[in-house]
Design an enzyme around this catalytic site. Structure first.
Site, PDB file in Angstrom:
ATOM      1  CG  HIS A 152      -2.336 -45.928 -11.617  1.00  0.00           C
ATOM      2  ND1 HIS A 152      -3.296 -46.592 -12.330  1.00  0.00           N
ATOM      3  CD2 HIS A 152      -2.392 -46.406 -10.343  1.00  0.00           C
ATOM      4  CE1 HIS A 152      -3.893 -47.459 -11.532  1.00  0.00           C
ATOM      5  NE2 HIS A 152      -3.381 -47.368 -10.332  1.00  0.00           N
TER       6      HIS A 152
ATOM      7  NE  ARG B 174      -1.794 -47.411  -6.463  1.00  0.00           N
ATOM      8  CZ  ARG B 174      -2.330 -46.427  -5.733  1.00  0.00           C
ATOM      9  NH1 ARG B 174      -1.575 -45.697  -4.951  1.00  0.00           N
ATOM     10  NH2 ARG B 174      -3.624 -46.185  -5.785  1.00  0.00           N
TER      11      ARG B 174
ATOM     12  NE  ARG C 216      -2.080 -52.772  -5.657  1.00  0.00           N
ATOM     13  CZ  ARG C 216      -2.680 -51.745  -6.216  1.00  0.00           C
ATOM     14  NH1 ARG C 216      -3.932 -51.454  -5.898  1.00  0.00           N
ATOM     15  NH2 ARG C 216      -2.056 -50.972  -7.080  1.00  0.00           N
TER      16      ARG C 216
ATOM     17  CD  GLU D 142      -8.670 -53.188  -6.560  1.00  0.00           C
ATOM     18  OE1 GLU D 142      -8.407 -51.999  -6.774  1.00  0.00           O
ATOM     19  OE2 GLU D 142      -7.822 -54.088  -6.625  1.00  0.00           O
TER      20      GLU D 142
ATOM     21  CG  ASN E 127      -8.407 -44.927  -6.736  1.00  0.00           C
ATOM     22  OD1 ASN E 127      -8.982 -44.062  -6.103  1.00  0.00           O
ATOM     23  ND2 ASN E 127      -7.137 -45.218  -6.550  1.00  0.00           N
ATOM     24  CG  ASP E 128      -9.524 -50.265 -10.009  1.00  0.00           C
ATOM     25  OD1 ASP E 128      -9.703 -49.762 -11.131  1.00  0.00           O
ATOM     26  OD2 ASP E 128      -8.408 -50.634  -9.596  1.00  0.00           O
TER      27      ASP E 128
ATOM     28  NE  ARG F 260      -7.980 -45.854 -11.740  1.00  0.00           N
ATOM     29  CZ  ARG F 260      -7.356 -46.551 -10.798  1.00  0.00           C
ATOM     30  NH1 ARG F 260      -7.803 -47.742 -10.434  1.00  0.00           N
ATOM     31  NH2 ARG F 260      -6.309 -46.066 -10.186  1.00  0.00           N
TER      32      ARG F 260
ATOM     33  CB  CYS G  16      -5.755 -48.194   0.284  1.00  0.00           C
ATOM     34  SG  CYS G  16      -6.272 -49.474  -0.864  1.00  0.00           S
TER      35      CYS G  16
HETATM   36  C1  PEP Z   1      -8.000 -48.475  -6.027  1.00  0.00           C
HETATM   37  O1  PEP Z   1      -8.447 -49.034  -7.040  1.00  0.00           O
HETATM   38  O2  PEP Z   1      -8.664 -47.685  -5.332  1.00  0.00           O
HETATM   39  C2  PEP Z   1      -6.605 -48.696  -5.624  1.00  0.00           C
HETATM   40  C3  PEP Z   1      -6.139 -48.235  -4.503  1.00  0.00           C
HETATM   41  O3  PEP Z   1      -5.806 -49.356  -6.505  1.00  0.00           O
HETATM   42  P1  PEP Z   1      -5.176 -48.665  -7.811  1.00  0.00           P
HETATM   43  O4  PEP Z   1      -5.527 -47.209  -7.783  1.00  0.00           O
HETATM   44  O5  PEP Z   1      -3.718 -48.872  -7.788  1.00  0.00           O
HETATM   45  O6  PEP Z   1      -5.859 -49.402  -8.914  1.00  0.00           O
HETATM   46 MG    MG Z   2      -7.306 -50.641  -7.920  1.00  0.00          MG
END
Ligand code: PEP
Ligand code: MG
Length: 579
Positions: free
Chosen positions: A220, A327, A363, A461, A484-485, A495, A532
Site C-alpha cells: 500500500h 479507500r 469502499r 478480489e 492486487n488482492d 503482495r 480498481c
Molecule cells: C485490490 O486489492 O486490488 C484493491 C484495489 O484493494 P487494496 O489494494 O486496497 O487491497
Molecule cells: Mg484489496
C-alpha cells in the site's frame, strides 16, 4: 581581484550552488556520486535534498523476563553505543556549527551517565522482572514529566532531552540505525520501510519521492506513492546514515536508481529529462475535457483512486470522470481512535459535493492485513492477509460497520455516492450486509435523517468471488475488480513480500481469464464491471481490457490522461481482429 577572475570565480560558485555546495565548502568532500538501485513503483524524476525518515515514537511493550541480569547487560551495551553515537555527533557538530551549538550532545552524554536515571532503569528491570525497553521508556517518561514540572526554564527544557536520549537507547535496543528528522522543505524521503499508516501521515507537499530499503512493489505504500504521483523506489539497499542524509539526491523512477551527491553531468542530464517530462505532461493536458471513447465508438469510464479528500485536487486536475475507489480505511489509519459518524459524514459529503454529481465510489473500511490500526485491538494472526480483515470485521462488529454506513448513507443525500464492499467471497455475505443496511436505513428513517439511494457494489478480489460472479451479479449494482488482492490470492503470493516480486506475474493468464469472466457475468446480469486494482493502470493492457468489454478503469489520478490517450487512439474491432 581582476574582473575576469571575479567572473570565473562567480561561474564556479554558480555550478557549486546548483550542486547544493555552499561557498567555502570543499568540493572534494561533496562530489563523490553514489548510485543505488531499487525497484521502481512510480516513474518520474525527483531532484532534491534527501532526508532520512525518523520513525514515530517507538511502541514499547512490557514483557516479563526470567533473567533480569541479562536485561541489565543489554542496557549497559545499548548505553555504550548511545554514548558512542553522541560523541560522534558532538565531534561533527563541533566542526560544523561550533562549540556552543555542539554542547547539547555533551549534555545528552552527561544525562546518559546520570546516576538517578540509571538507577531507575535498573530498579524497574530488577524489581518488576521486565524487559529493558519497558524500563527505559518508563524512566524516560517519568524523568521528562519531572523536568517539565520544574519552575526553572532551563530545567524545563531538559524534559525533551531526557526523552531524546531514551528514544536513542530504545532505537539501539530495537536494532535500528540512528536517524535524523525530516527537514522543513520538500525532500526525498529515505526510510528502512514505511507502513501505510506512516505514509498517510506524511505531509504530501513536503515529499518529492520515497526510497525505501524494504517494501514490495505491491504494498500500500507503493500504491500511495503512485497516488501522489511521485517517483518512488522500494527494495533499495542504501545506507541510512550521514553518507546519504542531507545530501542532494536524484531519484530516477524509470531506471529505479537513486543518485546521491550527483556529479554535474548527471545532474544536468536529469534536469533535461525532467523538463522533457513536463513537456509531455503539457501535451496530455490538451486531452482534458475529452470523452473516453475509442475510434470505433466504445466508451470507457475513467475514474480515480483516492485515499484522502486531500487527493480530490489531483482528481480534478487530471480530469477524472469520478472516483472509482475511495479507500476509506485511510481515515481510520490516520486516527488514534475510531472516527465518529459525524467526522466521516463531513468527509464523504465533501467528496460528494466536490465531485458535483460525478460518481464517488467509497469502499467500506478494509482494515487488516498490512493496514493495521492499534485501536481495533486485533489479535496477532499468523496469516493476516488470509485473516480477519475488511468485511469480516464489519460483519462481526456491526457497531463499527453501522457507524460508517450511517455516515455514507447520510452523505449520499449530497451527491452521487456509491458504496462498495471489499473482500467478498459469497452471496451469504452480501445478504448479511443487506440486513445491516436495512437496519441502518430504518434507524435513519426513524430519526428523520435524509439519505439518497446510493448504488451498492462489491469488489471482486478473491478467486471465490470471481468464480461465483454469476451469482453475485444478481445481488449487486456493480463489480469492481481488485486485481492486487485477486492476484495475491490466485497466485498464492503475499503482495507484501519483496522476495516474491519476481514471481508476481500481474499478467498471469489465470488473472486475465478471471477478469474476462467477471466482466462477462456482470454484463449477463445487466450490471457494469470495472477494475480498481493497480493492473487497471497498466497501459500495456488497456486495449485488452477494452476488448474484454471492461466498463470502467479506476486508476491513480496521474494515469488518467495517458490512458485516455490510448483509448482515443484505439479501434477495438481492429485490435480484436489482429489478435
Ligand atoms: C485490490 O486489492 O486490488 C484493491 C484495489 O484493494 P487494496 O489494494 O486496497 O487491497
Ligand atoms: Mg484489496
Amino acid at each position: 581581484m581582476a574582473p575576469v577572475a571575479q567572473e570565473r570565480d562567480q561561474g564556479i560558485q554558480d555550478v557549486r550552488t546548483s550542486l547544493g555546495i555552499h561557498a567555502g565548502e570543499p568540493v572534494i568532500q561533496r562530489c563523490i556520486m553514489e548510485i543505488y538501485s531499487g525497484k521502481s513503483v512510480y516513474n518520474g524524476i525527483a531532484i532534491g535534498k534527501i532526508s532520512i525518515y525518523k520513525k514515530d515514537a517507538q511502541q514499547v511493550k512490557r514483557v516479563k523476563v526470567a533473567d533480569a541480569e541479562a536485561e541489565i547487560r543489554r542496557y549497559v551495551s545499548a548505553k555504550e553505543e548511545a554514548a558512542r553515537q553522541l560523541q560522534a555527533l558532538y565531534d561533527k557538530a563541533l566542526k560544523e556549527v561550533g562549540e556552543a551549538n555542539a554542547a547539547i550532545f555533551e549534555v545528552h552524554q552527561m544525562m546518559l551517565e546520570d546516576i538517578d536515571y540509571n538507577e531507575s532503569v535498573e530498579n524497574i528491570v530488577r524489581s518488576q522482572k521486565v524487559n529493558t525497553e519497558y524500563a527505559v521508556a518508563a524512566t524516560g517518561d517519568n524523568f521528562s514529566q519531572m523536568f517539565a514540572a520544574m519552575d526553572d526554564d532551563y530545567m524545563k527544557e531538559r524534559a525533551a532531552d531526557v526523552k531524546d536520549i531514551s528514544e536513542r537507547v530504545l532505537t539501539i535496543l530495537n536494532g535500528k540505525t540512528d536517524s535524523t528528522v525530516a527537514a522543513g522543505e520538500p525532500v526525498i524521503i529515505v526510510a528502512d520501510d514505511l507502513a501505510p499508516s506512516e505514509t498517510v501521515q506524511l505531509d504530501k507537499d513536503m515529499v518529492l519521492s520515497f526510497v525505501t530499503v524494504h517494501g514490495s512493489t505491491n504494498s500500500h505504500t507503493a500504491i500511495l506513492a503512485r497516488m501522489m504521483q511521485i517517483p518512488a523506489l522500494v527494495g533499495t539497499a542504501l545506507p541510512l546514515d550521514d553518507t546519504v542524509d542531507g545530501k542532494l539526491g536524484i531519484v530516477d523512477g524509470a531506471s529505479g536508481k537513486i543518485y546521491v551527491d550527483p556529479d554535474e553531468e548527471t545532474l544536468a542530464g536529469m534536469k533535461a529529462r525532467k523538463q522533457e517530462e513536463i513537456r509531455k505532461k503539457e501535451l496530455l493536458e490538451t486531452l482534458k475535457g475529452r470523452e473516453n471513447v475509442t475510434l470505433d465508438g466504445q466508451k470507457l469510464m475513467l475514474y480515480a483512486n483516492i485515499g484522502d479528500i486531500k487527493d480530490l485536487a489531483m482528481v480534478m486536475q487530471n480530469d477524472a470522470g469520478g472516483i472509482g475507489l475511495f479507500r476509506s480505511e485511510f481515515l481510520y489509519l490516520e486516527k488514534e481512535d475510531y472516527p465518529t459518524e459525524e467526522e466521516q459524514f463531513q468527509i464523504y459529503k465533501q467528496a460528494a459535493e466536490t465531485m458535483a454529481g460525478k460518481k464517488v465510489i467509497i469502499r467500506t473500511l478494509d482494515i487488516g492485513a498490512d493496514k493495521q490500526c492499534d485501536y481495533f485491538g486485533m489479535e496477532h494472526e499468523d496469516n493476516p492477509a488470509l485473516g480477519y480483515r475488511a468485511i469480516r470485521i464489519c460483519l462481526t462488529r456491526p457497531e463499527v460497520f453501522k457507524t460508517q454506513l450511517r455516515a455514507l448513507f447520510r452523505a449520499s443525500a449530497f451527491g452521487n455516492i456509491a458504496i462498495m464492499y471489499p473482500m467478498i467471497t459469497s452471496v451469504k455475505e452480501i445478504r448479511q450486509i443487506r440486513e445491516i443496511v436495512s437496519e441502518v436505513k430504518k434507524e435513519l428513517d426513524e430519526q428523520k435523517m435524509p439519505y439518497g439511494r446510493p448504488e451498492q457494489g462489491i469488489m471482486i478480489e478473491t478467486p471465490a468471488a470471481a468464480i461465483v460472479s454469476d451469482l453475485l451479479a444478481e445481488e449487486v449494482d456493480f463489480f469492481s475488480i481488485g486485481t492486487n488482492d485477486l492476484t495475491q490470492y490466485t497466485l498464492a503470493i503475499d503482495r507484501q513480500n519483496p522476495k516474491l516480486d519476481e514471481f508476481y506475474d500481474a499478467h498471469h493468464p489465470a488473472v486475465l481469464r478471471m477478469i474476462a469472466m467477471v466482466v462477462e457475468n456482470a454484463h449477463k446480469a445487466g450490471i457494469w464491471a470495472g477494475i480498481c486494482g493497480e493492473l487497471g493502470a497498466d497501459q500495456t493492457l488497456t486495449q485488452e481490457f477494452l476488448a474484454m468489454g471492461v466498463d470502467e478503469l479506476s486508476v491513480s489520478p496521474g494515469s488518467i490522461l495517458p490512458i485516455r490517450k490510448i483509448v482515443l487512439e484505439t479501434n477495438v474491432g481492429e485490435y480484436k481482429a489482429g489478435k
